[in-house]
Design an enzyme around this catalytic site. Structure first.
Site, mmCIF file in Angstrom:
data_model
loop_
_atom_site.group_PDB
_atom_site.id
_atom_site.type_symbol
_atom_site.label_atom_id
_atom_site.label_comp_id
_atom_site.label_asym_id
_atom_site.label_seq_id
_atom_site.Cartn_x
_atom_site.Cartn_y
_atom_site.Cartn_z
ATOM 1 N N THR A 1 -10.968 -28.236 -25.384
ATOM 2 C CA THR A 1 -12.089 -28.757 -26.155
ATOM 3 C C THR A 1 -12.951 -29.531 -25.160
ATOM 4 O O THR A 1 -12.547 -29.794 -24.029
ATOM 5 C CB THR A 1 -11.636 -29.726 -27.267
ATOM 6 O OG1 THR A 1 -10.907 -30.789 -26.647
ATOM 7 C CG2 THR A 1 -10.759 -29.040 -28.295
ATOM 8 N N TYR B 1 -31.344 -17.699 -30.980
ATOM 9 C CA TYR B 1 -30.244 -16.715 -31.003
ATOM 10 C C TYR B 1 -30.090 -16.086 -29.628
ATOM 11 O O TYR B 1 -31.077 -15.753 -28.975
ATOM 12 C CB TYR B 1 -30.520 -15.609 -32.038
ATOM 13 C CG TYR B 1 -29.557 -15.714 -33.211
ATOM 14 C CD1 TYR B 1 -28.211 -15.383 -33.031
ATOM 15 C CD2 TYR B 1 -29.965 -16.168 -34.442
ATOM 16 C CE1 TYR B 1 -27.311 -15.504 -34.076
ATOM 17 C CE2 TYR B 1 -29.068 -16.295 -35.496
ATOM 18 C CZ TYR B 1 -27.738 -15.962 -35.297
ATOM 19 O OH TYR B 1 -26.848 -16.094 -36.326
ATOM 20 N N LYS C 1 -13.070 -34.411 -26.586
ATOM 21 C CA LYS C 1 -12.005 -35.422 -26.631
ATOM 22 C C LYS C 1 -12.147 -36.291 -25.376
ATOM 23 O O LYS C 1 -13.180 -36.925 -25.220
ATOM 24 C CB LYS C 1 -10.657 -34.722 -26.785
ATOM 25 C CG LYS C 1 -10.570 -33.957 -28.113
ATOM 26 C CD LYS C 1 -9.254 -33.241 -28.336
ATOM 27 C CE LYS C 1 -9.273 -32.524 -29.680
ATOM 28 N NZ LYS C 1 -8.065 -31.702 -29.898
ATOM 29 N N GLU D 1 -27.049 -13.775 -28.685
ATOM 30 C CA GLU D 1 -25.789 -13.016 -28.607
ATOM 31 C C GLU D 1 -25.698 -12.272 -27.280
ATOM 32 O O GLU D 1 -26.677 -11.728 -26.786
ATOM 33 C CB GLU D 1 -25.707 -12.023 -29.774
ATOM 34 C CG GLU D 1 -25.445 -12.722 -31.099
ATOM 35 C CD GLU D 1 -25.446 -11.764 -32.279
ATOM 36 O OE1 GLU D 1 -25.802 -10.590 -32.110
ATOM 37 O OE2 GLU D 1 -25.093 -12.215 -33.383
ATOM 38 N N ARG E 1 -19.156 -31.210 -29.234
ATOM 39 C CA ARG E 1 -18.004 -30.492 -29.814
ATOM 40 C C ARG E 1 -18.125 -29.012 -29.500
ATOM 41 O O ARG E 1 -19.064 -28.360 -29.963
ATOM 42 C CB ARG E 1 -17.968 -30.613 -31.336
ATOM 43 C CG ARG E 1 -17.939 -31.983 -31.903
ATOM 44 C CD ARG E 1 -17.611 -31.929 -33.393
ATOM 45 N NE ARG E 1 -16.173 -31.969 -33.576
ATOM 46 C CZ ARG E 1 -15.456 -33.088 -33.558
ATOM 47 N NH1 ARG E 1 -16.032 -34.253 -33.381
ATOM 48 N NH2 ARG E 1 -14.155 -33.042 -33.706
ATOM 49 N N ASP F 1 -3.478 -25.279 -22.630
ATOM 50 C CA ASP F 1 -4.489 -25.780 -23.561
ATOM 51 C C ASP F 1 -4.623 -27.270 -23.251
ATOM 52 O O ASP F 1 -3.828 -28.083 -23.717
ATOM 53 C CB ASP F 1 -4.028 -25.531 -24.994
ATOM 54 C CG ASP F 1 -4.996 -26.134 -26.019
ATOM 55 O OD1 ASP F 1 -5.953 -26.812 -25.607
ATOM 56 O OD2 ASP F 1 -4.776 -25.913 -27.224
HETATM 57 C C1 LIG Z 1 -7.838 -30.644 -30.704
HETATM 58 C C2 LIG Z 1 -7.038 -29.532 -30.198
HETATM 59 C C3 LIG Z 1 -7.423 -28.185 -30.395
HETATM 60 C C4 LIG Z 1 -8.509 -27.763 -31.347
HETATM 61 O O1 LIG Z 1 -9.725 -28.245 -31.208
HETATM 62 P P1 LIG Z 1 -10.816 -28.218 -32.377
HETATM 63 O O2 LIG Z 1 -12.059 -28.438 -31.603
HETATM 64 O O3 LIG Z 1 -10.448 -29.309 -33.311
HETATM 65 O O4 LIG Z 1 -10.771 -26.871 -33.024
HETATM 66 C C5 LIG Z 1 -6.695 -27.196 -29.772
HETATM 67 N N1 LIG Z 1 -5.639 -27.491 -29.014
HETATM 68 C C6 LIG Z 1 -5.217 -28.747 -28.832
HETATM 69 C C7 LIG Z 1 -4.015 -28.991 -27.962
HETATM 70 C C8 LIG Z 1 -5.887 -29.809 -29.420
HETATM 71 O O5 LIG Z 1 -5.430 -31.055 -29.269
#
Ligand SMILES: *Cc1c(COP(=O)(O)O)cnc(C)c1O
Length: 472
Positions: free
Chosen positions: A246, A65, A249, A67, A255, A220
């Site tokens: 993220t 932990y 990907k 925080e 993750r 994003d």
């Molecule tokens: C995949 C994605 C997310 C969210 O990601 P998670 O890890 O699945 O919560 C946010 N924004 C965009 C543009 C994405 O493609």
């Protein structure tokens, strides 16, 4: 004493391996591993992370932990956790060529969705206004998605969202319309980011629109962050105030989520006084204690490791190949008469428009899945209903990780084409209803060609290595 789930009261030792402690779960994981090994993974948001990242995820860091932030924790015993988190922060800046004078980063978000929610919590007051690309046009749920009858994403419940759209003619983002709507809606925050869009974003155009209406600009880059790190997609950092991502990907890490925020001078006012950014504390406090508790330290380590890998020449070659493969996939499908949304791709995504083929996204997806090719159905611009999408989203990151190059993608195109041709034959028998399509596909008549195609795909996919931790 503990039960093994079968109720016979077997004992376990804390050091026993999964195979021994929980054979039932172990077998399920082996089946999933085999599915990953013998299928063609073309879901654009997926990837196969490295053994080193998986080792970090399976490490003792999981137990701790912590925080708070490095150097300011609510728990003791965090000297090594602090080191891990600081390393991750530094590598996040390095991987995207950022100086710590101008940028800071929070590496604690549990995933991309919580990262986005933390940003809105930090910089948009409750029921304040945000604008993002509409989900059916390629945006993400967390960019404020709602429908006529339902506020689907919590980001549309707790904030007021106004979507912008693609131009239905060109299928590219309608920046003129975005500007017009932004002038009326006056959002606090504009989001530049996509989950299904095969073209580069015009961050300069987004910046001008945000400045015009006094909004903050957030990119994003969840889908493209690996491409950005490798320099094969435009970087949002020069032009944005906040960047979220993220990490699992195209970036190919554990993750998790990241939030980058500007530091230093935001602007100079009319009297010549410098106005500083005030994002850092707000964002850090929104993540913790606002929304989250203890950071997932094993995931932060898995991200740190991936960010080190992302700075290697191998990674640059990998991302270059991801894009080359997507181009080859696009060209191959076009040569066989398929229609692509925007006509091609700049990145890792190929967006197939099935209108006019007699197929829907759902039917295409189902047949491809029967042939061990994983992808997902997706709306295309102009679709009347988000419930019955007419397209498919295909991506190259996962297969490129397994070592596929352009020539292999010619074979992949061949498999996709065969599957979709077979889908047309099935529709000719079943008619358009999905229940009938499923039934006919599962029946006698198509058993042989479907099984044959699946066998060919599995034999092909099985030749390529799958990174991972041995049998699991
Ligand atoms: C995949 C994605 C997310 C969210 O990601 P998670 O890890 O699945 O919560 C946010 N924004 C965009 C543009 C994405 O493609």
């Amino acid at each position: 004493m503990a039960s093994n789930g079968k109720g016979d009261g077997a004992h376990f030792a804390l050091d026993d391996p999964l195979k021994k402690v929980d054979p039932q779960l172990y077998e399920i994981i082996l089946k999933e591993k085999s599915r990953q090994r013998h299928g063609l993974e073309m879901i654009a948001s997926e990837n196969f992370t490295s053994a080193a990242v998986l080792q970090s995820l399976g490490s003792c860091l999981h137990n701790k932990y912590s925080e708070g932030l490095p150097g300011a924790r609510y728990y003791g015993g965090n000297e090594h956790i602090d080191e891990v988190e600081r390393l991750c922060q530094q590598r996040a800046l390095d991987a995207f060529g950022l100086s710590s004078e101008r940028w800071g980063v929070n590496v604690q978000p549990y995933s991309g969705s919580p990262a986005n929610f933390a940003v809105y919590t930090a910089v948009v007051e409750p029921h304040g206004r945000i604008m993002g690309l509409d989900l059916p046009d390629g945006g993400h749920l967390t960019h404020g998605f709602f429908t006529q009858t339902k506020k689907v994403s919590a980001t549309s419940i707790f904030f007021e969202s106004m979507p912008y759209k693609l131009n239905p003619e060109t299928a590219e983002i309608d920046y003129d319309k975005l500007q017009e709507t932004a002038r009326l809606f006056k959002p606090r925050l504009i989001i530049a980011g996509v989950s299904c869009y095969p073209r580069d974003l015009d961050y300069a155009r987004f910046r001008r629109i945000a400045d015009d209406v006094g909004a903050l600009l957030m990119a994003d880059m969840a889908h493209v962050s690996g491409l950005v790190a490798a320099g094969v997609a435009p970087s949002p950092f020069e032009l944005c105030d906040i960047v979220t991502s993220t990490t699992h990907k195209t970036l190919r890490g554990a993750r998790a989520g990241l939030i980058f925020f500007r530091r230093g001078v935001r602007s100079v006012d009319r009297t010549g006084k410098e106005v500083p950014y005030d994002l850092e504390d707000r964002i850090n406090q929104a993540v913790f204690p606002g929304l989250q508790g203890g950071p997932h330290n094993h995931a932060i380590a898995g991200v740190a490791c991936a960010l080190l890998q992302a700075q290697t020449p191998e990674f640059k070659l990998y991302q270059t190949q991801v894009v080359a493969n997507a181009r080859r996939l696009a060209a191959g499908l076009k040569a066989r008469g398929y229609t692509l949304v925007t006509g091609g791709t700049d990145n890792h995504i190929v967006w197939l428009d099935l209108r006019g083929t007699g197929l829907t996204g759902a039917k295409g997806e189902l047949l491809l899945e029967a042939a061990a090719i994983a992808c997902n159905k997706n709306t295309v611009p102009g679709d009347k209903s988000a419930l019955n999408p007419s397209g498919l989203r295909l991506g190259t990151p996962a297969l490129t990780t397994r070592g596929l190059t352009e020539e292999h993608f010619d074979t992949v195109v061949d498999f996709i084409d065969k599957a979709l041709q077979l889908a047309k034959q099935v529709v000719a028998v079943s008619g358009v209803k999905m229940v009938d399509f499923r039934r006919v596909l599962a029946g006698e008549q198509f058993a042989e060609p479907a099984t044959k195609l699946r066998g060919e795909v599995e034999a092909f996919a099985g030749q390529f290595p799958l990174p991972g931790l041995g049998e699991l």
